[in-house]
Scaffold this active site. Structure first.
Site, short mmCIF file in Angstrom:
data_model
loop_
_atom_site.label_atom_id
_atom_site.label_comp_id
_atom_site.label_asym_id
_atom_site.label_seq_id
_atom_site.Cartn_x
_atom_site.Cartn_y
_atom_site.Cartn_z
N CYS A 122 0.82 -1.21 0.00
CA CYS A 122 0.00 0.00 0.00
C CYS A 122 0.86 1.26 0.00
O CYS A 122 2.07 1.22 0.26
CB CYS A 122 -0.92 0.01 1.22
SG CYS A 122 -2.14 -1.33 1.21
N CYS A 203 -4.21 0.64 -2.65
CA CYS A 203 -4.60 0.70 -1.24
C CYS A 203 -3.76 1.74 -0.51
O CYS A 203 -2.70 2.15 -0.99
CB CYS A 203 -4.46 -0.67 -0.58
SG CYS A 203 -2.80 -1.39 -0.71
#
Length: 314
Positions: A122, A203
């Site tokens: 992420c 993300c």
């Protein structure tokens, strides 16, 4: 994939003029089209955010290029990954050859994509529109970021053109249709699926780099506006950090407070995303100035930075 109409927005070849060498002599009409395209790009560069249309067909030596890039990627770029490069090529070839040049859907690439799964950490996802050169300079300097072109599929097929032909079990190396001809163009279908997969993986905090020197810096018909934005998951993405940068010489058309960027912000709000927006991020401005240190705006920036340094040292 540079952003005009939807097919022209693909790019990962989207901001670059692609003129392929023909394996046979092109027609006078094709040659004239290529010359006109070059003249337009030189005289009116704003019209050339998308790639020039493929005039001469599939990129020569495409098999060797793709397989070679695959071995380079798995050996040097991401040495921890294990992929069957030969089989990836076979599945790609199977998806394209003996198909009409306007009859290759995303589903045709299903097996190929299944062979190259990737998971990225992420906070590293970097999206872009109409900022091809700058975004890759940015990603190269700040290694924390990854663009679609840094994934395996992006690395393999960036800047390549291809199409098949129903009557022959090989690629068409003479003429491929323009992307705008059909929505099931083999190049468009691959990049559409790749872009969707990349956005679905996103993300944490993600970054979007847009060009404030063009009208419609955010275009709902672009690859980012029509595919990637719709594929982002607000349950996985914490913040969408928009960075708007203008060319040093201008014009200054759009910003976080005007133009199409406001439309993007409204879409993010309606879908429940948190966002930030920054105009003329200092790191991006410095990267632009590296290309032209003598530009007046760059000299002004350097003088301001020297003055600030003097103030802090006294």
């Amino acid at each position: 994939m540079t952003r005009c109409s939807l097919p022209l927005s693909l790019g990962r070849i989207k901001d670059r003029l692609l003129i392929k060498r023909p394996t046979t002599m092109p027609s006078v009409k094709s040659a004239c089209s290529a010359i006109i395209g070059i003249v337009i790009c030189i005289s009116v560069p704003q019209l050339c955010f998308g790639p020039a249309q493929a005039v001469f067909g599939t990129t020569p030596n495409i098999k060797h290029i793709v397989i070679g890039r695959c071995f380079t990627y798995t050996t040097l770029v991401q040495p921890g990954l294990r992929y069957d490069c030969e089989e990836i090529w076979r599945q790609f070839e199977k998806a394209v050859v003996q198909q009409s040049s306007c009859n290759v859907t995303e589903e045709h690439y299903f097996e190929m994509f299944n062979m190259m799964p990737e998971i990225w950490p992420c906070d590293r996802f970097l999206f872009w529109s109409k900022t091809r050169v700058l975004v890759h300079s940015y990603a190269a300097v700040f290694r924390h970021f990854w663009t679609l072109e840094d994934t395996l599929v992006g690395y393999l097929f960036n800047d390549l053109v291809w199409c098949g032909q129903e009557e022959d079990s090989d690629f068409d190396f003479n003429v491929c249709p323009a992307w705008s001809t059909c929505r099931t163009h083999p190049v468009y279908s691959l990049w559409k699926r790749a872009s969707q997969n990349f956005a679905e993986m996103a993300c944490g905090n993600i970054t979007v780099l847009l060009n404030g020197s063009v009208v419609n810096a955010f275009n709902k018909k672009s690859m980012f506006g029509s595919i990637e934005l719709d594929s982002l998951n607000p349950q996985r993405v914490n913040y969408v950090n928009i960075k708007v940068v203008t060319n040093p010489e201008g014009p200054h058309i759009e910003s976080c407070s005007q133009g199409s960027i406001l439309e993007l912000i409204q879409i993010l709000l309606s879908r429940g995303f948190q966002w930030t927006c920054t105009d003329s991020d200092l790191a991006l401005v410095i990267l632009q100035c590296v290309q032209d240190l003598n530009h007046p705006s760059c000299q002004m920036l350097a003088n301001n930075m020297l003055q600030q340094k003097d103030l802090t040292s006294t």
